[in-house]
Write a protein that holds these residues in place. Sequence first.
Motif, PDB file in Angstrom:
ATOM      1  N   TRP A  29       0.886  -1.319  -0.050  1.00  0.00           N
ATOM      2  CA  TRP A  29      -0.089  -0.083  -0.142  1.00  0.00           C
ATOM      3  C   TRP A  29       0.854   1.250  -0.018  1.00  0.00           C
ATOM      4  O   TRP A  29       0.383   2.175  -0.515  1.00  0.00           O
ATOM      5  CB  TRP A  29      -0.912  -0.188   1.050  1.00  0.00           C
ATOM      6  CG  TRP A  29      -0.242   0.276   2.517  1.00  0.00           C
ATOM      7  CD1 TRP A  29       0.065  -0.625   3.352  1.00  0.00           C
ATOM      8  CD2 TRP A  29      -0.034   1.430   3.120  1.00  0.00           C
ATOM      9  NE1 TRP A  29       0.818  -0.043   4.519  1.00  0.00           N
ATOM     10  CE2 TRP A  29       0.687   1.111   4.363  1.00  0.00           C
ATOM     11  CE3 TRP A  29      -0.416   2.984   2.667  1.00  0.00           C
ATOM     12  CZ2 TRP A  29       1.001   2.169   5.281  1.00  0.00           C
ATOM     13  CZ3 TRP A  29       0.007   3.773   3.667  1.00  0.00           C
ATOM     14  CH2 TRP A  29       0.722   3.447   4.994  1.00  0.00           C
ATOM     15  N   ASP A  30       1.990   1.161   0.584  1.00  0.00           N
ATOM     16  CA  ASP A  30       2.703   2.565   0.480  1.00  0.00           C
ATOM     17  C   ASP A  30       3.661   2.775  -0.380  1.00  0.00           C
ATOM     18  O   ASP A  30       4.607   3.802  -0.400  1.00  0.00           O
ATOM     19  CB  ASP A  30       3.602   2.449   1.764  1.00  0.00           C
ATOM     20  CG  ASP A  30       4.470   1.183   2.223  1.00  0.00           C
ATOM     21  OD1 ASP A  30       4.442   0.498   1.326  1.00  0.00           O
ATOM     22  OD2 ASP A  30       5.561   1.324   3.048  1.00  0.00           O
ATOM     23  N   GLN A  31       3.202   1.805  -1.392  1.00  0.00           N
ATOM     24  CA  GLN A  31       3.916   2.240  -2.864  1.00  0.00           C
ATOM     25  C   GLN A  31       3.132   2.527  -3.763  1.00  0.00           C
ATOM     26  O   GLN A  31       3.416   2.705  -4.918  1.00  0.00           O
ATOM     27  CB  GLN A  31       4.879   0.973  -3.257  1.00  0.00           C
ATOM     28  CG  GLN A  31       5.908   0.494  -2.372  1.00  0.00           C
ATOM     29  CD  GLN A  31       6.598  -0.814  -2.865  1.00  0.00           C
ATOM     30  OE1 GLN A  31       6.531  -0.957  -3.966  1.00  0.00           O
ATOM     31  NE2 GLN A  31       7.367  -1.084  -1.924  1.00  0.00           N
ATOM     32  N   ILE A  32       1.727   2.686  -3.509  1.00  0.00           N
ATOM     33  CA  ILE A  32       0.918   3.175  -4.256  1.00  0.00           C
ATOM     34  C   ILE A  32       0.533   4.806  -4.223  1.00  0.00           C
ATOM     35  O   ILE A  32       0.146   5.145  -3.121  1.00  0.00           O
ATOM     36  CB  ILE A  32      -0.643   2.491  -3.997  1.00  0.00           C
ATOM     37  CG1 ILE A  32      -0.295   1.100  -3.968  1.00  0.00           C
ATOM     38  CG2 ILE A  32      -1.749   2.974  -4.792  1.00  0.00           C
ATOM     39  CD1 ILE A  32      -0.289   0.430  -5.721  1.00  0.00           C
ATOM     40  N   PRO A  33       0.739   5.485  -5.349  1.00  0.00           N
ATOM     41  CA  PRO A  33       0.323   6.987  -5.041  1.00  0.00           C
ATOM     42  C   PRO A  33      -0.924   7.113  -4.766  1.00  0.00           C
ATOM     43  O   PRO A  33      -1.927   6.353  -5.073  1.00  0.00           O
ATOM     44  CB  PRO A  33       0.692   7.308  -6.643  1.00  0.00           C
ATOM     45  CG  PRO A  33       1.509   6.137  -7.121  1.00  0.00           C
ATOM     46  CD  PRO A  33       1.152   5.096  -6.726  1.00  0.00           C
ATOM     47  N   ASN A  34      -1.173   8.123  -3.893  1.00  0.00           N
ATOM     48  CA  ASN A  34      -2.375   8.459  -3.568  1.00  0.00           C
ATOM     49  C   ASN A  34      -3.162   7.431  -2.747  1.00  0.00           C
ATOM     50  O   ASN A  34      -4.442   7.478  -2.782  1.00  0.00           O
ATOM     51  CB  ASN A  34      -3.255   9.061  -4.678  1.00  0.00           C
ATOM     52  CG  ASN A  34      -2.701  10.190  -5.416  1.00  0.00           C
ATOM     53  OD1 ASN A  34      -2.043  11.196  -4.768  1.00  0.00           O
ATOM     54  ND2 ASN A  34      -2.710  10.077  -6.830  1.00  0.00           N
ATOM     55  N   SER A  35      -2.626   6.714  -1.773  1.00  0.00           N
ATOM     56  CA  SER A  35      -3.112   5.650  -1.142  1.00  0.00           C
ATOM     57  C   SER A  35      -4.002   6.301  -0.212  1.00  0.00           C
ATOM     58  O   SER A  35      -3.500   7.300   0.480  1.00  0.00           O
ATOM     59  CB  SER A  35      -2.181   4.656  -0.516  1.00  0.00           C
ATOM     60  OG  SER A  35      -2.732   3.815   0.428  1.00  0.00           O
ATOM     61  N   ALA A  36      -5.274   5.747   0.235  1.00  0.00           N
ATOM     62  CA  ALA A  36      -6.004   6.298   1.128  1.00  0.00           C
ATOM     63  C   ALA A  36      -5.739   5.757   2.482  1.00  0.00           C
ATOM     64  O   ALA A  36      -6.170   6.183   3.598  1.00  0.00           O
ATOM     65  CB  ALA A  36      -7.579   5.935   0.873  1.00  0.00           C
ATOM     66  N   PHE A  37      -4.906   4.579   2.755  1.00  0.00           N
ATOM     67  CA  PHE A  37      -4.216   3.935   3.713  1.00  0.00           C
ATOM     68  C   PHE A  37      -3.321   5.000   4.550  1.00  0.00           C
ATOM     69  O   PHE A  37      -2.583   5.662   3.977  1.00  0.00           O
ATOM     70  CB  PHE A  37      -3.576   2.945   3.624  1.00  0.00           C
ATOM     71  CG  PHE A  37      -4.405   1.556   3.288  1.00  0.00           C
ATOM     72  CD1 PHE A  37      -5.324   0.982   3.849  1.00  0.00           C
ATOM     73  CD2 PHE A  37      -4.011   1.114   1.907  1.00  0.00           C
ATOM     74  CE1 PHE A  37      -6.157   0.162   3.591  1.00  0.00           C
ATOM     75  CE2 PHE A  37      -5.047  -0.226   1.688  1.00  0.00           C
ATOM     76  CZ  PHE A  37      -6.038  -0.636   2.297  1.00  0.00           C
ATOM     77  N   ARG A  38      -3.590   4.721   5.764  1.00  0.00           N
ATOM     78  CA  ARG A  38      -2.462   5.630   6.719  1.00  0.00           C
ATOM     79  C   ARG A  38      -1.852   4.440   7.690  1.00  0.00           C
ATOM     80  O   ARG A  38      -2.449   3.232   7.665  1.00  0.00           O
ATOM     81  CB  ARG A  38      -3.205   6.524   7.586  1.00  0.00           C
ATOM     82  CG  ARG A  38      -4.042   7.617   6.929  1.00  0.00           C
ATOM     83  CD  ARG A  38      -4.941   8.325   7.642  1.00  0.00           C
ATOM     84  NE  ARG A  38      -5.804   7.407   8.342  1.00  0.00           N
ATOM     85  CZ  ARG A  38      -6.839   7.738   9.146  1.00  0.00           C
ATOM     86  NH1 ARG A  38      -6.767   8.741   9.674  1.00  0.00           N
ATOM     87  NH2 ARG A  38      -7.645   6.766   9.398  1.00  0.00           N
ATOM     88  N   THR A  39      -0.747   4.708   8.293  1.00  0.00           N
ATOM     89  CA  THR A  39      -0.199   3.559   8.996  1.00  0.00           C
ATOM     90  C   THR A  39      -1.057   3.245  10.029  1.00  0.00           C
ATOM     91  O   THR A  39      -1.128   1.826  10.239  1.00  0.00           O
ATOM     92  CB  THR A  39       1.384   4.186   9.450  1.00  0.00           C
ATOM     93  OG1 THR A  39       2.174   4.649   8.439  1.00  0.00           O
ATOM     94  CG2 THR A  39       1.971   3.104  10.343  1.00  0.00           C
ATOM     95  N   GLU A  40      -1.581   4.080  10.713  1.00  0.00           N
ATOM     96  CA  GLU A  40      -2.420   3.747  11.963  1.00  0.00           C
ATOM     97  C   GLU A  40      -3.824   2.692  11.693  1.00  0.00           C
ATOM     98  O   GLU A  40      -4.426   1.847  12.244  1.00  0.00           O
ATOM     99  CB  GLU A  40      -3.054   4.695  12.576  1.00  0.00           C
ATOM    100  CG  GLU A  40      -3.618   5.811  11.793  1.00  0.00           C
ATOM    101  CD  GLU A  40      -2.911   6.999  11.348  1.00  0.00           C
ATOM    102  OE1 GLU A  40      -3.316   8.025  11.005  1.00  0.00           O
ATOM    103  OE2 GLU A  40      -1.490   6.687  11.074  1.00  0.00           O
ATOM    104  N   ASP A  41      -4.005   2.495  10.044  1.00  0.00           N
ATOM    105  CA  ASP A  41      -5.144   1.858   9.684  1.00  0.00           C
ATOM    106  C   ASP A  41      -4.783   0.122   9.992  1.00  0.00           C
ATOM    107  O   ASP A  41      -5.640  -0.669  10.020  1.00  0.00           O
ATOM    108  CB  ASP A  41      -5.351   1.937   8.056  1.00  0.00           C
ATOM    109  CG  ASP A  41      -6.084   3.062   7.736  1.00  0.00           C
ATOM    110  OD1 ASP A  41      -6.782   3.773   8.715  1.00  0.00           O
ATOM    111  OD2 ASP A  41      -5.814   3.851   6.698  1.00  0.00           O
ATOM    112  N   PHE A  42      -3.384  -0.122  10.033  1.00  0.00           N
ATOM    113  CA  PHE A  42      -2.911  -1.366  10.176  1.00  0.00           C
ATOM    114  C   PHE A  42      -2.534  -1.737  11.831  1.00  0.00           C
ATOM    115  O   PHE A  42      -1.980  -2.738  12.089  1.00  0.00           O
ATOM    116  CB  PHE A  42      -1.559  -1.775   9.388  1.00  0.00           C
ATOM    117  CG  PHE A  42      -1.834  -1.495   7.751  1.00  0.00           C
ATOM    118  CD1 PHE A  42      -2.510  -2.508   7.076  1.00  0.00           C
ATOM    119  CD2 PHE A  42      -1.800  -0.223   7.411  1.00  0.00           C
ATOM    120  CE1 PHE A  42      -2.732  -2.263   5.649  1.00  0.00           C
ATOM    121  CE2 PHE A  42      -2.134  -0.049   6.117  1.00  0.00           C
ATOM    122  CZ  PHE A  42      -2.653  -1.111   5.202  1.00  0.00           C
ATOM    123  N   ASP A  43      -2.589  -0.617  12.493  1.00  0.00           N
ATOM    124  CA  ASP A  43      -2.264  -0.746  13.971  1.00  0.00           C
ATOM    125  C   ASP A  43      -3.018  -1.657  14.874  1.00  0.00           C
ATOM    126  O   ASP A  43      -2.525  -2.473  15.746  1.00  0.00           O
ATOM    127  CB  ASP A  43      -2.079   0.489  14.771  1.00  0.00           C
ATOM    128  CG  ASP A  43      -1.004   1.307  14.359  1.00  0.00           C
ATOM    129  OD1 ASP A  43      -0.353   0.892  13.474  1.00  0.00           O
ATOM    130  OD2 ASP A  43      -1.198   2.578  14.626  1.00  0.00           O
TER     131      ASP A  43
END
Length: 141
Positions: A29-43
């Motif tokens: 996900w962190d290699q996709i431009p304009n990803s809606a994910f944030r790090t905390e979504d996975f916490d």
Amino acid sequence: MVEVGTLTGIGTLALAGSGRVVTYDIVPWDQIPNSAFRTEDFDNARVEQRIGDLSDERTFALEESTLGSADMIFVDAPKDGTFEPLFLALLVPALKPGALLVLDDIRFPTMVDVWRDLPLPKIDLTAFGHCTGTGLALKPS
């Protein structure tokens, strides 16, 4: 729940409002431009991303227990004419009875035959879903 092919993450985040979601992708996900994910979504384990090509038999075998135990699987994969037929041939026998399969974009030219050939009871809900097609299928009990 399982999502196959999230890209920017919007679908996964929408599904995560109803429970835990495992999303399968080929790019983190962190290699996709304009990803809606944030790090905390996975916490809090509400969202988990797994990387791999589920149309590959070896990768599918490693993930079969997760896929086979899912109550719902939302497939929004590449619609490249190759992935979906291979993946669904592996998935359908592995689905648990009562599992709901949601296929996005069933009206794309590369998806019409995939949808028609899906060997499950199904209904085209395009009028209620996305204009490019929304299909629901159920693994019988």
